[in-house]
Design a protein around this motif. Structure first.
Motif, short mmCIF file in Angstrom:
data_model
loop_
_atom_site.label_atom_id
_atom_site.label_comp_id
_atom_site.label_asym_id
_atom_site.label_seq_id
_atom_site.Cartn_x
_atom_site.Cartn_y
_atom_site.Cartn_z
N ILE A 1 17.95 43.74 24.81
CA ILE A 1 17.10 42.61 24.41
C ILE A 1 17.10 41.57 25.53
N LYS B 1 14.05 39.97 27.75
CA LYS B 1 13.77 38.54 27.75
C LYS B 1 13.73 38.01 29.17
N PHE C 1 10.84 25.37 29.14
CA PHE C 1 11.47 26.67 28.91
C PHE C 1 12.94 26.68 29.30
N LYS C 2 13.29 25.86 30.33
CA LYS C 2 14.65 26.00 30.87
C LYS C 2 15.59 24.87 30.49
N HIS D 1 15.53 18.91 27.82
CA HIS D 1 15.83 17.48 27.83
C HIS D 1 15.26 16.75 29.04
N ARG E 1 22.73 22.04 24.72
CA ARG E 1 22.09 20.98 25.49
C ARG E 1 22.65 20.95 26.91
N LYS F 1 22.02 24.34 29.32
CA LYS F 1 20.65 24.53 29.83
C LYS F 1 20.25 26.00 29.77
N ILE F 2 20.27 26.54 28.57
CA ILE F 2 19.92 27.95 28.40
C ILE F 2 18.41 28.08 28.28
N ASN F 3 17.86 29.05 28.98
CA ASN F 3 16.43 29.30 28.90
C ASN F 3 16.02 29.63 27.46
N MET F 4 14.82 29.17 27.10
CA MET F 4 14.36 29.36 25.72
C MET F 4 14.41 30.82 25.29
N PHE F 5 14.01 31.72 26.18
CA PHE F 5 13.99 33.13 25.82
C PHE F 5 15.40 33.72 25.73
N ASN F 6 16.29 33.19 26.61
CA ASN F 6 17.69 33.64 26.55
C ASN F 6 18.34 33.20 25.26
N LEU F 7 18.08 31.94 24.93
CA LEU F 7 18.66 31.38 23.70
C LEU F 7 18.17 32.19 22.50
N ASP F 8 16.88 32.53 22.56
CA ASP F 8 16.27 33.32 21.49
C ASP F 8 16.99 34.66 21.37
N SER F 9 17.22 35.27 22.53
CA SER F 9 17.86 36.59 22.53
C SER F 9 19.30 36.52 22.02
N ARG G 1 19.32 35.86 18.30
CA ARG G 1 18.90 37.05 17.57
C ARG G 1 20.04 38.08 17.50
N PRO H 1 16.14 28.85 14.51
CA PRO H 1 16.97 30.06 14.58
C PRO H 1 18.44 29.75 14.85
#
Lengths: 216, 489
Positions: free
Chosen positions: A5, A9, A141-142, A145, B151, B154-162, B165, B246
């Motif tokens: 996964i 991503k 995205f990264k 804040h 916070r 600074k995790i990428n949105m897609f990484n955080l999603d993964s 999940r 999530p």
């Protein structure tokens, strides 16, 4: 399982970065194109047009691929709609740059030498506004804040662009030796360039809301 | 007949699957991080694995229903609990299946004139308060911690999603495994002693005991319940109470697991005590209630504006309704089964201070003189005997239960059939031999059987100070007792 996964991503992350790179690139190509046009270097102008069209195509492909991935792999369900809209908005900015160069190619406006610098300046500010939007988008995205810092700059460049646009239009219509039709034609191009910055600001405003929604 | 009785256990399993899967996958499905279909498939697989692998040996599997002394009664009790859970699942409320079962057993106790387990009742009421409060506090703290970390990381949105999940999936399957392991006893445990299944060997490598085959069927019922009817409660937990991100969904599941682990795990208590650390107090925590508390905890951290208090009020109402409805349905159904269908729903338990019982009570240091007129007199129910006892002696609850168990009449004969059916792996050859020696013997009280076994083999003796061993021995004795009772004809 987890790694698989994660790999997928990372693929999407890279695609998003690539897509935003294409938008930045389109801004620079647009500037080159305008510069070549004003210098009447039509060969360089044609090259810029070809490049920007390729960039637009690549951008479109990337956007479609990202959107497909997000939907088929049901990624980021809580922000999916917002991210989709954001990507569409960014793509619209890319199209604006391409559209502008196309309009120069089709309509071949006759820009008097005294307006050259203002047109360059106006496009410069619009490109800066888009650049700041691209940076806010990357931050979304990264590092969510820091989005606000970049959005602030979008507004700044949009205002600068407004000032130049107003000044340029006054100068156009204050010019005694031009036909009204000519003046209106130049005004149309000035507005077209200025609209890029306006749209960049609209995107930034929407992005601001997406950030608030994600922070809740 | 076995299949008919088992059907209510399977219906209970189905209801449990439809309701309790929300405790482990509700937030993941509610936040659309995991599709319902995927969650149901994973949940089903791991519930079955948990039940078959860790559902424990037959001696440990009587579950709550073990206290019901007639199979037709157990059938009704399971049915009443299942109807209650089904009704509340239909309305979309997360409720505790165990509380429905305990409620149904109380209904049976009322009907049979048996003693009502007030401790169980108290636990239910306590868990309504303790579970959500503890889980709420843990989830709030955990949420603040994770929000702070993400916070700064600074995790990428897609990484955080993964990551989220994967976390939800891992927590979900672990929860489903525990769900299968802990609840299978309530679904089919009662039927283990009368199960017709023989041990099964696949290619000589895998061996499935009769109990495991029964667990497989029960777990399959749970899995089907999740798949066919689990979505509604999942959406109540994951979306109905408050909108969740999530990450919040993951925090809720983790807080739920943490609270169950810290405050309901006897293994953890044992481990902490063994290394000389103070253990967390064991409190009645119910997973169904804890998950709701976890979700509220996060809602409150976010300011509380997003919490739908009306839904919450309805859920709290459903918690109160669960045991009450189960008591009522159980009582009424037992009445019908007994009077209309002429089925024996309970074996009347008589009490008599026999000579042996009197000696036992006296040996425990309790004065038996005031019981003079009670000796050899038969009392038809526990309630009646206790009343008579209270009029003559002032006893604390411990002594009271000692006298009650000493006088409880439980006629049994150790048959060859019972001896041959001992299949639990926890019971040693020495223990089995002791049971065999008692073949043909008759006992009036259960404690006499236990004493006879203890006299025959040291492995049947309680060891003072060894709490674990004694708990295990108690379970083994329950198993033997039930086996002997089930095979008397």
């Amino acid at each position: 399982m987890g790694n698989g996964i994660l790999k997928r991503k990372i693929g999407i992350e890279k695609q998003v970065d690539d897509f935003l790179d294409r938008l930045s690139e389109a801004g620079l190509l647009c500037r080159n194109g305008l510069d070549a046009y004003l210098k009447e270097n039509m060969e360089a102008f044609a090259t810029s047009l070809t490049c920007i069209r390729n960039t637009e195509h690549r951008g479109d492909d990337l956007r479609r691929s990202i959107e497909q991935d997000i939907y088929t792999k049901t990624l980021i369900p809580e922000s999916r709609g917002d991210v989709m809209e954001l990507l569409e908005d960014m793509d619209a900015l890319l199209d604006r740059f391409t559209g502008l160069i196309w309009q120069f190619e089709i309509e071949r406006p006759d820009i008097c030498a005294e307006f050259h610098e203002s047109f360059r300046e106006l496009l410069q500010y619009s490109v800066e506004a888009v650049e700041a939007t691209v940076r806010s988008c990357r931050a979304f995205f990264k590092d969510i804040h820091t989005v606000a810092d970049h959005i602030h700059k979008v507004s700044f460049w949009e205002k600068e662009s407004d000032k130049v646009s107003t000044r340029l239009q006054r100068a156009i219509f204050g010019h005694g030796n031009l036909h009204l039709s000519h003046k209106m034609h130049l005004r149309f191009f000035a507005k077209q360039v200025d609209r890029i910055a306006d749209e960049a600001e609209d995107v930034a405003d929407r992005l601001n809301i997406y950030v608030i929604k994600r922070m809740l | 007949m076995f299949a008919f009785f088992l059907s209510s256990g399977l219906f209970l399993g189905w209801s449990l699957g439809a309701n309790d899967a929300a405790n482990v996958f509700g937030t993941a499905v509610g936040t659309r991080m995991i599709s319902f279909r995927k969650a149901a498939v994973y949940c089903g697989i791991f519930v079955i694995l948990g039940a078959v692998i860790s559902g424990a040996g037959a001696a440990r599997t009587l579950g709550e229903l073990g206290s019901v002394n007639a199979i037709a009664g157990a059938f009704v009790v399971a049915l009443a609990a299942a109807i209650t859970v089904y009704g509340l699942t239909y309305l979309g409320y997360p409720v505790s299946t165990t509380q429905a079962i305990v409620g149904a057993i109380i209904g049976w106790s009322l009907f049979a004139g048996a003693l009502i387990d007030y401790v169980a009742l108290e636990k239910i009421v306590l868990s309504w308060v303790i579970s959500p409060v503890l889980a709420g506090i843990f989830s709030a703290l955990l949420y603040m911690l994770i929000a702070y970390s993400t916070r700064h990381a600074k995790i990428n949105m897609f990484n955080l999603d993964s990551l989220t999940r994967s976390g939800l999936l891992i927590a979900g399957v672990a929860g489903a495994y525990a769900l299968g392991a802990n609840n299978i006893a309530n679904v089919v445990g009662i039927f283990v002693p009368i199960s017709p299944f023989a041990d099964l060997s696949i290619l000589g490598v895998f061996r499935f005991s009769g109990a495991q085959q029964l667990f497989f069927i029960g777990a399959a019922a749970i899995a089907i319940g999740t798949f066919t009817y689990g979505k509604r409660v999942m959406l109540t937990v994951g979306q109905g109470i408050t909108e969740m991100s999530p990450v919040a969904a993951l925090v809720a599941v983790l807080a739920n697991a943490l609270v169950l682990f810290l405050f309901a795990s006897q293994d953890l208590e044992r481990f902490l005590l063994s290394i000389g650390l103070p253990a967390f107090p064991l409190v009645p925590v119910s997973s169904s209630q804890a998950i709701v508390g976890s979700v509220i905890g996060i809602g409150l951290v976010k300011g509380g504006r997003g919490i739908r208090w009306r839904v919450l009020g309805e859920i709290a109402g459903a918690w109160v309704v669960t045991p009450l409805a189960a008591i009522l349905i159980s009582f009424i159904s037992l009445f019908f089964l007994q009077n209309v269908f002429q089925q024996k729903t309970y074996i009347p338990v008589k009490y008599q201070v026999t000579e042996e019982a009197e000696q036992r009570v006296r040996a425990a240091g309790i004065r038996t003189t005031p019981l003079g007129d009670m000796i050899e007199q038969t009392y038809l129910s526990a309630a009646e005997f206790r009343k008579a006892l209270s009029q003559r002696l002032k006893l604390d609850s411990k002594d009271m239960s000692l006298v009650m168990s000493a006088a409880k009449i439980d006629h049994m004969v150790v048959t060859l059939q019972a001896v041959n059916r001992i299949s639990d792996r926890a019971i040693t050859d020495g223990q089995k031999k002791a049971v065999q020696t008692l073949w043909g013997k008759h006992f009036t009280h259960r404690w006499q059987l236990e004493k006879a076994l203890a006299d025959l083999s040291p492995e049947w003796r309680m060891k003072p100070g060894d709490k674990d061993r004694n708990v295990e021995l108690r379970r083994e004795l329950d198993y033997i007792h039930r086996l002997i009772r089930a095979n008397m004809q």
